[in-house]
Design a protein around this motif. Structure first.
Motif, PDB file in Angstrom:
ATOM      1  N   MET A  23       0.826  -1.205   0.000  1.00  0.00           N
ATOM      2  CA  MET A  23       0.000   0.000   0.000  1.00  0.00           C
ATOM      3  C   MET A  23       0.867   1.266   0.000  1.00  0.00           C
ATOM      4  O   MET A  23       0.569   2.236  -0.697  1.00  0.00           O
ATOM      5  N   ALA A  24       1.947   1.259   0.777  1.00  0.00           N
ATOM      6  CA  ALA A  24       2.834   2.419   0.815  1.00  0.00           C
ATOM      7  C   ALA A  24       3.500   2.636  -0.535  1.00  0.00           C
ATOM      8  O   ALA A  24       3.637   3.772  -0.993  1.00  0.00           O
ATOM      9  N   SER A  25       3.886   1.559  -1.198  1.00  0.00           N
ATOM     10  CA  SER A  25       4.500   1.678  -2.513  1.00  0.00           C
ATOM     11  C   SER A  25       3.503   2.223  -3.528  1.00  0.00           C
ATOM     12  O   SER A  25       3.833   3.105  -4.335  1.00  0.00           O
ATOM     13  N   THR A  26       2.283   1.711  -3.487  1.00  0.00           N
ATOM     14  CA  THR A  26       1.247   2.189  -4.406  1.00  0.00           C
ATOM     15  C   THR A  26       0.944   3.660  -4.167  1.00  0.00           C
ATOM     16  O   THR A  26       0.845   4.451  -5.123  1.00  0.00           O
ATOM     17  N   LEU A  27       0.797   4.029  -2.904  1.00  0.00           N
ATOM     18  CA  LEU A  27       0.535   5.435  -2.590  1.00  0.00           C
ATOM     19  C   LEU A  27       1.702   6.323  -3.002  1.00  0.00           C
ATOM     20  O   LEU A  27       1.493   7.444  -3.492  1.00  0.00           O
ATOM     21  N   ARG A  32       3.623  10.702  -6.230  1.00  0.00           N
ATOM     22  CA  ARG A  32       4.671  11.285  -7.077  1.00  0.00           C
ATOM     23  C   ARG A  32       4.113  11.700  -8.435  1.00  0.00           C
ATOM     24  O   ARG A  32       4.522  12.714  -8.994  1.00  0.00           O
ATOM     25  N   LYS A  33       3.190  10.899  -8.988  1.00  0.00           N
ATOM     26  CA  LYS A  33       2.566  11.268 -10.265  1.00  0.00           C
ATOM     27  C   LYS A  33       1.713  12.526 -10.121  1.00  0.00           C
ATOM     28  O   LYS A  33       1.597  13.312 -11.058  1.00  0.00           O
ATOM     29  N   ALA A  34       1.093  12.716  -8.946  1.00  0.00           N
ATOM     30  CA  ALA A  34       0.236  13.872  -8.716  1.00  0.00           C
ATOM     31  C   ALA A  34       1.005  15.067  -8.143  1.00  0.00           C
ATOM     32  O   ALA A  34       0.394  16.067  -7.796  1.00  0.00           O
ATOM     33  N   ASP A  35       2.324  14.957  -8.062  1.00  0.00           N
ATOM     34  CA  ASP A  35       3.190  16.030  -7.544  1.00  0.00           C
ATOM     35  C   ASP A  35       2.894  16.401  -6.096  1.00  0.00           C
ATOM     36  O   ASP A  35       2.959  17.569  -5.713  1.00  0.00           O
ATOM     37  N   TYR A  36       2.545  15.422  -5.295  1.00  0.00           N
ATOM     38  CA  TYR A  36       2.405  15.621  -3.849  1.00  0.00           C
ATOM     39  C   TYR A  36       3.659  15.055  -3.186  1.00  0.00           C
ATOM     40  O   TYR A  36       3.666  13.950  -2.660  1.00  0.00           O
ATOM     41  N   ILE A  37       4.733  15.836  -3.228  1.00  0.00           N
ATOM     42  CA  ILE A  37       6.036  15.344  -2.783  1.00  0.00           C
ATOM     43  C   ILE A  37       6.033  15.043  -1.286  1.00  0.00           C
ATOM     44  O   ILE A  37       6.589  14.044  -0.844  1.00  0.00           O
ATOM     45  N   GLY A  38       5.402  15.895  -0.485  1.00  0.00           N
ATOM     46  CA  GLY A  38       5.365  15.678   0.961  1.00  0.00           C
ATOM     47  C   GLY A  38       4.671  14.378   1.324  1.00  0.00           C
ATOM     48  O   GLY A  38       5.161  13.603   2.152  1.00  0.00           O
ATOM     49  N   LEU A  39       3.538  14.112   0.697  1.00  0.00           N
ATOM     50  CA  LEU A  39       2.827  12.865   0.968  1.00  0.00           C
ATOM     51  C   LEU A  39       3.594  11.660   0.442  1.00  0.00           C
ATOM     52  O   LEU A  39       3.542  10.577   1.030  1.00  0.00           O
TER      53      LEU A  39
END
Length: 93
Positions: A23-27, A32-39
């Motif tokens: 799940m962590a890998s999928t998230l 990263r694709k959505a440019d949410y670097i912090g998450l």
């Protein structure tokens, strides 16, 4: 069927940690694709924790073992610092 049930009961924590790693890998990929670097960094950290939990579970390492190793490291580092020469580490200028 009994073998499958027994393996699930005995390996429930390892299975849970493997699912958490997935799940962590999928998230991480989605963030990263959505440019949410912090998450993405947070999900990477969760994946790292799940991987450590998985490895310690498979190796049979308990928290008592971890504390014993930590106390040994502290003792060795204290002894090394007491026996080190006074000018160590030297600064070369």
């Amino acid at each position: 069927m009994a073998t499958l049930t027994t393996s699930v009961v005995l390996l429930r924590w390892q299975i849970l940690s493997a699912v958490l790693m997935f799940m962590a890998s999928t998230l991480n990929i989605r963030f990263r694709k959505a440019d949410y670097i912090g998450l993405a960094v947070i999900s990477s950290g969760c994946g790292l924790v799940a991987a450590c939990w998985f490895a310690t579970g498979l190796l049979g390492i308990t928290m008592m073992d971890v504390t014993a190793v930590w106390h040994n490291v502290l003792n060795v580092m204290t002894e090394m610092s007491q026996k080190a020469p006074p000018d160590w580490p030297m600064v070369i200028t």
